[in-house]
Structures are given as structure tokens and as C-alpha cells.
Design an enzyme around this catalytic site. Structure first.
Site, PDB file in Angstrom:
ATOM      1  N   ARG A 269     -46.812  45.044  14.669  1.00  0.00           N
ATOM      2  CA  ARG A 269     -46.414  44.661  13.316  1.00  0.00           C
ATOM      3  C   ARG A 269     -47.679  44.583  12.482  1.00  0.00           C
ATOM      4  O   ARG A 269     -48.484  43.672  12.673  1.00  0.00           O
ATOM      5  CB  ARG A 269     -45.717  43.307  13.407  1.00  0.00           C
ATOM      6  CG  ARG A 269     -44.853  42.932  12.237  1.00  0.00           C
ATOM      7  CD  ARG A 269     -44.359  41.512  12.417  1.00  0.00           C
ATOM      8  NE  ARG A 269     -45.450  40.556  12.307  1.00  0.00           N
ATOM      9  CZ  ARG A 269     -45.524  39.396  12.959  1.00  0.00           C
ATOM     10  NH1 ARG A 269     -44.573  39.048  13.796  1.00  0.00           N
ATOM     11  NH2 ARG A 269     -46.544  38.594  12.791  1.00  0.00           N
ATOM     12  N   HIS A 273     -44.974  38.354   9.881  1.00  0.00           N
ATOM     13  CA  HIS A 273     -43.567  38.342  10.272  1.00  0.00           C
ATOM     14  C   HIS A 273     -42.676  38.492   9.047  1.00  0.00           C
ATOM     15  O   HIS A 273     -41.699  39.223   9.056  1.00  0.00           O
ATOM     16  CB  HIS A 273     -43.232  37.043  11.011  1.00  0.00           C
ATOM     17  CG  HIS A 273     -41.767  36.714  11.021  1.00  0.00           C
ATOM     18  ND1 HIS A 273     -40.854  37.462  11.729  1.00  0.00           N
ATOM     19  CD2 HIS A 273     -41.060  35.751  10.370  1.00  0.00           C
ATOM     20  CE1 HIS A 273     -39.634  36.951  11.524  1.00  0.00           C
ATOM     21  NE2 HIS A 273     -39.738  35.926  10.703  1.00  0.00           N
ATOM     22  N   TYR A 282     -52.432  32.897  13.690  1.00  0.00           N
ATOM     23  CA  TYR A 282     -52.197  33.079  15.129  1.00  0.00           C
ATOM     24  C   TYR A 282     -52.705  34.392  15.714  1.00  0.00           C
ATOM     25  O   TYR A 282     -52.579  34.612  16.894  1.00  0.00           O
ATOM     26  CB  TYR A 282     -50.697  32.915  15.442  1.00  0.00           C
ATOM     27  CG  TYR A 282     -49.767  33.809  14.617  1.00  0.00           C
ATOM     28  CD1 TYR A 282     -49.562  35.144  14.968  1.00  0.00           C
ATOM     29  CD2 TYR A 282     -49.097  33.304  13.507  1.00  0.00           C
ATOM     30  CE1 TYR A 282     -48.721  35.952  14.229  1.00  0.00           C
ATOM     31  CE2 TYR A 282     -48.253  34.103  12.756  1.00  0.00           C
ATOM     32  CZ  TYR A 282     -48.059  35.427  13.121  1.00  0.00           C
ATOM     33  OH  TYR A 282     -47.231  36.213  12.391  1.00  0.00           O
TER      34      TYR A 282
END
Lengths: 364, 324
Positions: A269, A273, A282
Site C-alpha cells: 500500500r 490506510h 507505524y
């Protein structure tokens, strides 16, 4: 259950790749796709990328409340669509798949209409953005509850089997979905029934922030197929040709009555998100930068250029054309108008029951 | 079909519907060769084969979820959940998929399916074979909820459920499965949802119930009759939709009502009935509606008799509403 395919071995240690980083062909067989097909792959991938960019723009302007960017997933999604017979086969997508729907032919105006909850949305504005569906294209309307579409997808495949319709289901999901009970329930039942379904996991290594190794101790998602008696394929999901050829075989096997498969497409990705996420909390920026060098669009661009099928000028012209198409689609979606309040009470049941009639009367 | 029990009527009705419409398929645990653990699908596997009577893996999520997908694709699945208590492993499929599919797709997709389940206590099954989870279902927009109490109504309601275009939760009173035998007509008949059945006419008090507790409610009405008290008895038959008109009309005429359901008291379906009565016909009430229900404990294995609303507790409630 047949576990072998003509071209590819299940449960390989390394992902199946057909295209190198420089865009070179790596296949052990002759590439037998015409240039129109190859160019369509690229075009569909570019449309997916630009669709996301348009949505992010609308989000910044406050016209869309939420975006789940799919950059990095385009090759996987476009390949799935290309392996299917649109409007005959069924797809049960998850929420990050504009590339799949656009490549199947779902009009952009419907997807923008869905994102903005206008009358252009065939789902009548009932869900948050990133939850489209289309009866015309046999695209099961997305549900937020992760993996909950997998048992229904299997039910549809069983119906195809018992009625011998020659149709196939593809159900797609992310790596996080494989931890849900519905993943197990779905793959297990599909295996028992030998139903015509291909499960496609777009493994982008993160379920929002939770990384792959906290999701499962298994080396690969593909390996989980073994326990259900299915072949599991590990594929470079940023290689549109590898995804396409593996999918084409898995779909053909399902259609011929040889049962389901699991295909793990390893993607990344490239964005957060969602529009509500901060991925720098993260994952290291360097990691993202490394993966960007494997961008599926850039790789396909190199592949086409390598073969003299694509130039920078053609690329610019195509971008301009798609951007014009999407600007128009957004305008059309907005012009369709907001969904009316009366619709709130419709489609709960086939017919409006008395208690909802009373509640509607009290509100309006 | 002559004299039949509820469970015989279910098997017979499923057979008739499968013969009438080849889109009707059955799926569940043990529904095949075994004919269901209560024999509600007896002989159907032998008659219709494994493509129409599907023994599933032991997974309620797979059963309900697959039924959704079959329905979307044009079949008319009738799923069996072996005990209503086992709806919970499949609850998400019921709530997130079956119930919301029509709405969330703007009417593009729908899930016409029936989920049958034996419910209620009194069979020495402990709390995981005895619960009455109907409140969960009526609280989920998009589901219809039906709960017959007689063989005659079982046939008519099950036919309506199978032919309905929406998901129907079909609850079956398992302690009455073989307790009642009655004449079930041979002909094809459907009973409309939302139409209560006036089981007794009376002038002093109205007793409203549904499902298994209809048996205790009728016993209480008999006992009241012997005391010279005439009770009107209403069997709701379906909870969503429910027959507000009939209940309000009877209670408005009589003025006193006792509401009987064996589910726990908190947010019991009868609380909805009670609220509706006070909102809509307060002036006609001579006493507050009184509920007789299960207790707000997990279903207690050793105390079946005390937990369930038996005739004595119903009679006590009647004395109370008559005392106003």
C-alpha cells in the site's frame, strides 16, 4: 481436487514473477498477448491510480468524507478483472478496489456517486465511501465487516455449481481478513463443495497498522490453502502479467469444475490506510520509498516502452484523457443530486411494512 | 396431511415447497442423511439428493453466509440452525449480511432466505440449548421474525416464509415439536405475517403470547375459565411484523392485559408490546400491562420449571391486573 496447473506450481517459496524490475519478460513460456491487451492493462491501472487521486482531491475539498487509497494494488486488481467474463462472472470485493470495478466496466460516475452519496450511486447513498456495488456487473456491494463477504461468495459459487451455470466467483480481501473466522468458514466450505471460486488475497503487509508478522505466524497466506485442500499460489502482486496469468488459470480451473484456489498477491500500500490514517506512526519512510521503486504502473510502463509499445507523449495524452473523463464523471455525479430523505425508509424490506410507514410519516 | 405434529409438519411443508419450486434448497448440520437432529428434514435428502439438501461443515457462519450468497444468485435457501443458541457463531452473517444486504445495495441485491431454528427451554438442555433470542432479531432492521405455536400455523407460516422476498428468521417451539397433534389441511395455504390468531374470546382479561408459551397461556386461560374469569387469548404468530391492530383492539375493549414470553425480561419483545399499548391506548387501560417472562439470568439448567412462565405465574399476573 487438481492441485497443479499448466504453467505454475502452487506453494512456491518465491512469488511467481513474469516481469522484472526493468520491465523485462521473465516467463518460461512465450508471451502470447496482443499489444491491445497489454496496453489495456496499463490503461486500466492508470485509471485506477488517477481515480484515487481525484478522490483525494475531493476529500481535500470536503466533498468526500473518506478515501481508502489503492495505489500499489492496481496490477492485482486489473489482472483479476481481465481474467473474468464481465457481467457473467461475479466478484465479491473488499473496500480498496476501485481498480477492479473500473476495469470490469463499472462507470466512474457510479463510483464517484457512491463516494459522494448522490443519486448517481446505484446503492442509493446507503454507505460510506469505498463501499460500491453493482448488480449490472455482478459486483456484490461491499460490507465494512472484514471477511464477512467470503461465506456469501461461497454460497453464490455453490449455487453456480449445483445449477451448472459455467460462471465463476472471485472473492478478494486483504491480509487482515485471513485472521477472521469467516475466512476459515469460507475456504473450508468452498473446498468441501469444490465450488467454482477463486480467493484473492491482496497482501499489502499491513492491516491498518498491524504488520504481517503480528497477523499470522505463517510464512505466506498462500500456504494456508493447503489445510483446505486447495492449491495456493504466491504471486508478485505488483506484476500485472504474473497476476493475470495465474488468475487466468485459476479461473479456468474453477470454470471447468476443478474447484477453488487461493491466490496471494503480494502488494504494498503506497499510501496510508485511509484519509484518516497517519502511516508514518507505524512504518518507516524508507520502507515506503523502497516499495515505490516497484510501483506496478512504472514497471508496466517500462515493459511497454521496452517493446516499443508506449511513449512519454502517449502517456501524457492518456493521462489528460482520463483526467477529463473523471472531471466529467464527478460533475455528473454531483449534478445527479443528493439522495432524498424518503429513501431512508426504502429497501429495508421488499415492501414497506406498517411500522416503517408510521415512522416515515412521523419524520416527514 | 391428516393428524401431524409440528416437526412432522415442517418436514412435510419443506417437501411440498421443494416440489413446487426447484430453487428451494436446504442446508445445515445433519440435515442430510440424518434428516436433522429433530427430524425436521426427514427423508428429503433421499428424495432430492445432495445438491438440494446440503450437509454443511459445522459452521453457522458458513451456513448463513452461504445461504445469503445462494439467495443473491437466485436460489431460495432454507437454512437450519440446529438450536437457536447456535445462531451466535453465525450472528454476524445474519446481522451484517442477510439483514442489511437489500438496504446497503440500494435494492440491487437481496437475500430471500429462511433461517429455521428450534428455540426455547423446557427440554433439559441447559443454557446453550434453551434460549429465546428473538429480541436480537427484532432489534435488527431487515429481518422478519416468525414464531408459530401449532402444526396448522407452522405450515402456513413456513410457506409464506419460503416465498417471502426477505430474510425470515423462523423460530420453532422445540418443546412443542411433538407435544401437539392436530389436523393439518392437505391444501396449499399461506398465512400472512403480521396477522395474530385469536385463540380464545373473552371479556375480563387479554392474554398475549407466541411460540412455546402459548401452551402455558392456554392452560392458564382454562384455569381462569374454571374460576369464572373469561380470558381472550392472542397468539402473535409473527413478531416482525407484529399485529398491533388486533392486540390494541382487544386490549382497548377489555382494558386489562397480561403479556407472556419466556425470553429474559430486559427488552423482552413484550416490553415493545407494552410500550405500544401505553403510547396508543392509554385511556382504555384499566390496569398497567403486566409482563410474565423469563428472568434476567442465563438460562438455568436446574430450574426449568421456575424460570419458564408457567400457568401459576400467569394466573398471579392476572390477579394483579384484575385488582386495579
Amino acid at each position: 481436487m487438481i492441485k497443479d496447473s499448466q504453467l505454475f506450481q502452487p506453494f512456491s517459496e518465491k512469488p511467481i514473477r513474469l516481469m522484472g524490475d526493468a520491465g523485462e519478460w521473465l516467463g518460461s513460456f512465450e508471451l502470447n498477448l496482443d499489444s491491445d491487451t497489454l496496453l489495456k492493462f496499463y490503461r486500466d491501472m492508470l485509471r485506477a491510480r488517477l481515480f484515487d487521486e481525484r478522490l483525494l482531491l475531493l476529500h481535500r475539498r470536503g466533498q468526500v468524507s473518506f478515501v481508502a487509497p489503492s495505489a500499489g494494488h492496481e496490477a492485482a486488481q486489473v489482472a483479476v478483472a481481465a481474467a473474468l467474463k464481465p457481467k457473467k462472472d461475479w466478484v465479491f470485493p473488499y473496500y480498496r478496489e476501485p481498480g477492479l470495478l473500473l476495469a470490469l466496466g463499472v462507470p466512474a460516475v457510479e463510483l464517484f456517486g457512491q463516494a459522494m452519496a448522490t443519486r448517481a450511486d446505484p446503492n442509493r447513498g446507503r454507505q460510506m465511501p469505498a463501499h460500491p456495488g453493482s448488480r449490472d456487473f455482478n459486483v456484490f456491494t461491499v460490507a465494512s465487516v472484514i471477511a464477512s463477504h467470503l461465506p456469501p461468495a461461497v454460497g453464490t459459487a455453490i449455487s453456480m455449481k449445483v445449477r451448472n451455470t459455467g460462471e465463476v466467483v472471485v472473492a478478494s480481501f486483504g491480509d487482515g481478513a485471513t485472521s477472521e473466522g469467516d475466512f476459515h468458514a469460507g475456504l473450508n466450505f468452498a473446498g468441501v463443495q469444490g465450488a467454482p471460486i477463486v480467493f484473492v488475497c491482496q497482501n499489502n503487509r499491513y492491516a491498518i497498522s498491524v504488520e504481517y508478522h503480528k497477523q499470522t505466524a505463517a510464512e505466506t497466506i498462500a500456504s494456508k490453502a493447503e489445510a483446505y485442500g486447495l492449491p495456493g499460489y504466491l504471486v508478485d502482486g505488483m506484476d500485472v502479467l504474473a497476476c493475470f496469468f495465474v488468475m487466468r488459470e485459476a479461473v479456468a480451473r474453477a470454470r471447468q469444475g476443478f474447484g477453488p484456489s487461493l491466490v496471494e498477491m503480494q502488494v504494498y500500500r503506497l499510501g496510508p490506510h485511509s484519509s484518516a490514517d497517519d502511516d508514518t506512526r507505524y512504518r518507516p519512510v524508507e520502507e515506503v520509498e523502497t516499495w515505490k521503486t516497484r510501483d506496478p504502473l512504472a514497471r508496466m510502463h517500462r515493459f511497454l516502452a521496452h517493446r516499443g509499445l508506449w511513449s512519454r507523449e502517449e502517456d501524457l495524452a492518456l493521462r489528460t484523457e482520463i483526467e477529463r473523463e473523471f472531471r466529467q464523471a464527478v460533475e455528473d455525479a454531483q449534478r445527479a443530486g443528493a439522495v432524498p430523505l424518503e429513501w431512508m425508509f426504502e429497501d429495508v424490506f421488499a415492501e414497506l411494512p406498517d411500522h416503517l410507514r408510521e415512522q416515515r410519516r412521523d419524520l416527514l | 396431511m391428516g393428524l401431524a405434529t409440528i416437526v412432522q409438519t415442517i418436514a412435510h411443508t419443506l417437501d411440498e415447497e421443494m416440489r413446487r419450486d426447484d430453487r428451494v434448497v436446504i442446508l445445515g448440520e445433519d440435515v442430510g442423511k440424518r434428516g436433522g437432529v429433530f427430524l425436521a428434514t426427514e427423508a428429503l435428502f433421499q428424495k432430492y439428493g445432495p445438491d438440494r439438501v446440503i450437509d454443511t461443515p459445522l459452521s453457522e457462519a458458513a451456513i448463513i453466509g452461504a445461504a445469503v450468497g445462494m439467495a443473491v444468485h437466485g436460489l431460495r435457501p432454507v437454512a437450519e440452525i440446529q438450536f437457536a443458541d447456535y445462531i451466535f457463531p453465525g450472528f454476524d452473517q445474519l446481522v451484517s449480511q442477510a439483514a442489511k444486504l437489500r438496504y446497503r445495495s440500494g435494492g440491487q441485491f437481496s437475500a430471500p432466505m429462511v433461517i429455521r431454528m428450534p428455540a426455547g427451554g423446557g427440554v433439559k438442555g441447559g443454557h446453550h440449548h434453551s434460549q429465546s433470542p428473538e429480541t436480537h432479531f427484532v432489534h435488527t432492521p431487515g429481518l422478519k421474525v416468525v414464531y408459530p405455536s401449532t402444526p396448522h400455523d407452522t405450515k402456513g407460516l413456513l410457506k409464506t416464509a419460503i416465498r417471502d422476498d426477505d430474510p425470515v428468521v423462523f423460530m420453532e417451539p422445540k418443546r412443542l415439536y411433538r407435544a401437539i397433534k392436530e389436523e393439518v389441511p392437505e391444501e396449499d395455504y399461506c398465512i400472512e405475517f403480521g396477522k395474530a390468531h385469536l385463540r380464545r374470546k373473552g371479556d375480563d382479561v387479554v392474554l398475549v403470547s407466541y411460540g412455546a408459551t402459548m401452551a402455558e397461556t392456554l392452560k392458564a386461560a382454562d384455569a381462569l375459565h374454571e374460576q369464572g374469569i373469561s380470558a381472550e387469548v392472542i397468539d402473535l404468530r409473527s413478531l416482525l411484523p407484529w399485529d398491533k391492530t388486533t392486540v390494541c383492539r382487544s386490549v382497548a375493549r377489555v382494558g386489562r392485559v397480561v403479556l407472556v414470553s419466556e425470553a429474559p425480561r430486559m427488552a423482552n419483545f413484550m416490553s415493545e408490546v407494552s410500550a405500544t399499548l401505553t403510547e396508543e391506548i392509554l385511556d382504555a387501560l384499566l390496569a398497567p400491562p403486566i409482563r410474565v417472562t423469563g428472568f434476567d439470568t442465563p438460562y438455568p439448567y436446574a430450574y426449568d420449571r421456575e424460570y419458564l412462565p408457567g400457568p401459576n405465574r400467569i394466573l398471579k399476573a392476572v390477579q394483579k391486573v384484575l385488582s386495579y
